[in-house]
Design an enzyme around this catalytic site. Structure first.
Site, PDB file in Angstrom:
ATOM      1  N   SER A 143       0.825  -1.198   0.000  1.00 45.90           N
ATOM      2  CA  SER A 143       0.000   0.000   0.000  1.00 45.90           C
ATOM      3  C   SER A 143       0.865   1.257   0.000  1.00 45.90           C
ATOM      4  O   SER A 143       1.749   1.391  -0.835  1.00 45.90           O
ATOM      5  CB  SER A 143      -0.931  -0.078   1.218  1.00 45.90           C
ATOM      6  OG  SER A 143      -1.938   0.875   1.133  1.00 45.90           O
TER       7      SER A 143
ATOM      8  N   HIS B 177      -7.420  -5.537  -0.851  1.00 42.75           N
ATOM      9  CA  HIS B 177      -6.233  -4.679  -0.770  1.00 42.75           C
ATOM     10  C   HIS B 177      -5.061  -5.388  -0.100  1.00 42.75           C
ATOM     11  O   HIS B 177      -3.970  -4.850  -0.047  1.00 42.75           O
ATOM     12  CB  HIS B 177      -6.598  -3.406   0.001  1.00 42.75           C
ATOM     13  CG  HIS B 177      -5.537  -2.366  -0.033  1.00 42.75           C
ATOM     14  ND1 HIS B 177      -4.986  -1.893  -1.205  1.00 42.75           N
ATOM     15  CD2 HIS B 177      -4.903  -1.693   0.969  1.00 42.75           C
ATOM     16  CE1 HIS B 177      -4.072  -0.979  -0.923  1.00 42.75           C
ATOM     17  NE2 HIS B 177      -3.998  -0.843   0.375  1.00 42.75           N
TER      18      HIS B 177
ATOM     19  N   ASP C 190      -9.501  -4.186  -6.280  1.00 41.25           N
ATOM     20  CA  ASP C 190      -9.034  -3.520  -5.068  1.00 41.25           C
ATOM     21  C   ASP C 190      -9.606  -2.111  -5.049  1.00 41.25           C
ATOM     22  O   ASP C 190      -9.244  -1.283  -5.880  1.00 41.25           O
ATOM     23  CB  ASP C 190      -7.497  -3.481  -5.070  1.00 41.25           C
ATOM     24  CG  ASP C 190      -6.934  -2.751  -3.863  1.00 41.25           C
ATOM     25  OD1 ASP C 190      -7.728  -2.331  -3.003  1.00 41.25           O
ATOM     26  OD2 ASP C 190      -5.697  -2.611  -3.792  1.00 41.25           O
TER      27      ASP C 190
END
Lengths: 269, 405
Positions: free
Chosen positions: A96, A246, A218
């Site tokens: 991320s 995610h 996602d």
């Protein structure tokens, strides 16, 4: 006074290999999120795990809101860990927001990095003219609100209790052992810095080879974002995973490991 | 499904690790206005507002996966008619032979939410009031301005102290040595009544003159250091290169260069900087040609260099200048910036070049470093702020640094 970087970031080193793999957790979690991934690399690499200040078992006293007001401050943490451990040819794996943090670190000190592997990266979360990030500004404000509501009890209660009351071990122990424990005030600022960040201008500066691991569904980093990154980061490869969500390193560890291994094998040939 | 669970006062949803709903009870269907068929096999996430989905992805699911349970999470659910249903949920995850199952119960908290909203609004108001307190803002800005100025001052004092030490060294050794020689040759000449000592005297006096001129050049750099403007580094570099080529008459230089940015600084000083760096590459080339590669990258760096635990990020540009020349033993990488330091005494030059470069970088609040390998080449790295912040009350705080000559 010198900062003890390894204590500050709760750095843990395992693995039997020489080449370092540094795993950086994303927003909302800590180094434990890599537990399904790292065993697959322990035989051949030196595994370096850490928590950002404010997450996991990091040293909360080291938090400085100015230092961490920008992803550059988080990138600084990574570079300081690399320097402290004298890491070279680092394979950086970031989830991320850590993908962009790793990229910033590699732009600043390219000599340290061999590869940057990005799991669910995004250059900017908020939509802009000609750019689809997936969110409107209001969504981000709502997220901060949701976080605040979930921390309403914590912020005024538990977190100060851990910091100020070491005599209450049962309370402290429960929280520090709970995975993904983050300090609520720090988590909020991290959320702001993360979701309001815009790294589009930095992409073209990246010289280190990179792998973009894009999940097929996602909501935090939509397919368009993966394409955008691939188009704008020189020397990058894009791999769209079958995994959804995610956190493929948690929901689909086998596929995640296989894709990373495939990339590294291709690199060594 | 068990009748009691189906009609229980709390909503119930079970989903798998992919987030696909496996089972729901009637209560949740009523709460959200869907039928069971509509909910089963859809994604759980889609029942949340966008913020809720983000929270689910970044917090809820990772926690559930790792500790197998999550308690007391607040979320906003979205009913079929798009109304918002605030809920508190607790969930457990169980691994079964045919895949994991996450079981969640939901309690609507309409009233409680209103109460929490009020608390948060009051808290925010207090925070805002603090944030908007004018005196506090001004005081904070002033502290920040002064801290930055102080930080620059500490760097500068450090540099000046270092220069004084070096000047001292030059006066006490190099200049003293020249004076000693002149006196010696004068006495010998007088004693032996020989005119040929004059040559030695003139040569030594000239050396003294060169040292003096170099020191003056160095000191002069301080005089107009505050004349900063927008500098096109490409133009600056081109002009410096042209000057080197003209002075040396050497044309075997190949420059491979990225487009350099525009920065705030002193055009003349930066030209002097590039002049010395290009001149060094030309002077210490290997053979009859030299290739110089110049690249640049902009990133953020902490503005504070000396004061610890102070942070503010600014854009800096790092310019890397590499040549394929003679290079030098890298153990000298720190010494080469000393005033009048020369590693190679055969080649001309005063030994002031890199010392001046360092000073120019200092005056621009930047830094310079060098790495070299014999017979491979030398790489110089410059880091310069792209913009300069205005100093705090410059008239009051700035003493006169210029050394009277």
């Amino acid at each position: 006074m010198k900062t003890d970087v390894l204590k500050r970031n709760n750095v843990k080193i395992t693995g039997k290999g020489n080449q370092p793999m540094v795993f950086a957790h994303g927003f909302g979690c800590d180094q434990n999120m890599w537990r399904y991934i790292t065993p697959a690399f322990e035989d051949n690499y030196k595994i370096v795990l850490f928590d950002y200040v404010g997450a996991g078992n990091s040293d909360l006293k080291s938090y400085d809101k100015d230092r961490y007001s920008d992803l550059a401050g988080y990138a600084e943490d990574i570079l300081e860990i690399c320097e402290e451990l004298d890491l070279k040819k680092v394979i950086f794996v970031g989830h991320s927001v850590s993908s962009m943090i790793g990229m910033l670190a590699a732009i600043k000190s390219p000599e340290r990095f061999a590869d940057v592997i990005m799991v669910g990266p995004s250059a900017r979360y908020i939509n802009d003219e000609g750019y689809l990030g997936g969110f409107a500004k209001k969504d981000i404000i709502d997220l901060l609100d949701t976080m605040e509501k979930n921390y309403i009890g914590w912020a005024n209660f538990l977190a100060p209790a851990i910091m100020k009351n070491p005599k209450s071990p049962e309370l402290g122990a429960e929280l520090t052992q709970s995975f993904c424990s983050t300090d609520p005030i720090i988590a909020r600022q991290f959320a702001e810095v993360t979701f309001l960040s815009d790294n589009r201008g930095d992409l073209k500066k990246m010289k280190t080879p990179s792998l973009i691991m894009q999940c097929s569904d996602d909501m935090i980093a939509p397919l368009e974002v993966g394409d955008y990154l691939h188009k704008n980061i020189p020397n990058s490869s894009l791999k769209v995973l079958a995994a959804t969500g995610h956190c493929p390193h948690m929901s689909a560890p086998e596929e995640t490991v296989a894709v990373i291994k495939e990339y590294l094998a291709m690199k060594s040939n | 499904m068990d009748q009691k669970l189906d009609k229980a006062p709390n909503g119930y949803i079970a989903f798998n690790d992919k987030g696909i709903i496996i089972e729901v009870n009637s209560t949740i269907c009523e709460m959200l206005g869907y039928s069971k068929q509509e909910l089963e096999q859809t994604k759980f996430e889609l029942l949340l507002d966008i913020a809720g989905r983000m929270f689910f992805q970044t917090h809820f699911f990772p926690m559930l996966k790792m500790q197998q349970k999550v308690d007391e999470i607040f979320l906003n659910m979205k009913a079929k008619d798009s109304t918002v249903v605030p809920v508190i949920t607790s969930s457990v995850r169980e691994e079964n032979p045919d895949g994991a199952e996450c079981v969640c119960v939901f309690l609507p908290v309409h009233n409680r939410r209103k109460y929490e909203d009020e608390i948060l609004a009051a808290k925010k108001q207090a925070q805002e009031a603090l944030k908007e307190n004018k005196e506090l803002i001004e005081a904070r800005e002033e502290v920040s301005r002064h801290s930055k100025e102080l930080d620059k001052r500490i760097v500068e004092i450090d540099r000046v102290n270092n220069e004084i030490l070096q000047f001292n060294n030059i006066i006490n050794h190099e200049m003293q040595e020249c004076i000693r020689k002149i006196l010696l040759f004068s006495r010998l000449g007088k004693k032996e009544n020989q005119l040929n000592y004059f040559d030695n005297i003139i040569e030594t006096a000239n050396k003294l003159k060169t040292i003096n001129a170099s020191l003056n050049l160095f000191i002069d750099l301080d005089k107009d250091k505050n004349v900063f403007g927008s500098v096109d580094l490409n133009k600056c570099l081109d002009e410096a290169t042209a000057q080197v080529l003209e002075e040396t008459g050497f044309s075997g230089v190949e420059i491979i260069k990225d487009e350099l940015p525009e920065i705030e600084g002193s055009f003349e000083d930066l030209k002097v900087l590039f002049y010395h760096l290009i001149m060094n590459a030309v002077k210490f080339r290997n053979g009859n040609e030299v290739t110089i590669c110049i690249s640049s990258v902009i990133f953020k760096e902490n503005i504070y260099k000396m004061i610890s635990r102070k942070y503010e990020y600014q854009d800096v540009v790092r310019i890397t200048i590499s040549d394929n020349g003679q290079g030098f033993d890298n153990k000298h990488k720190e010494h080469v910036f000393a005033i009048l330091k020369k590693l190679n005494h055969e080649k001309g030059g005063s030994g002031i070049g890199l010392a001046m470069c360092k000073k120019i970088l200092n005056n621009h609040h930047g830094s310079i470093s060098i790495d070299s390998k014999e017979n491979v080449g030398t790489t110089v790295k410059l880091v310069l702020p792209v913009e300069h912040q205005k100093d705090a009350e410059p008239d009051k705080l700035k003493p006169d640094h210029s050394v009277k000559t």
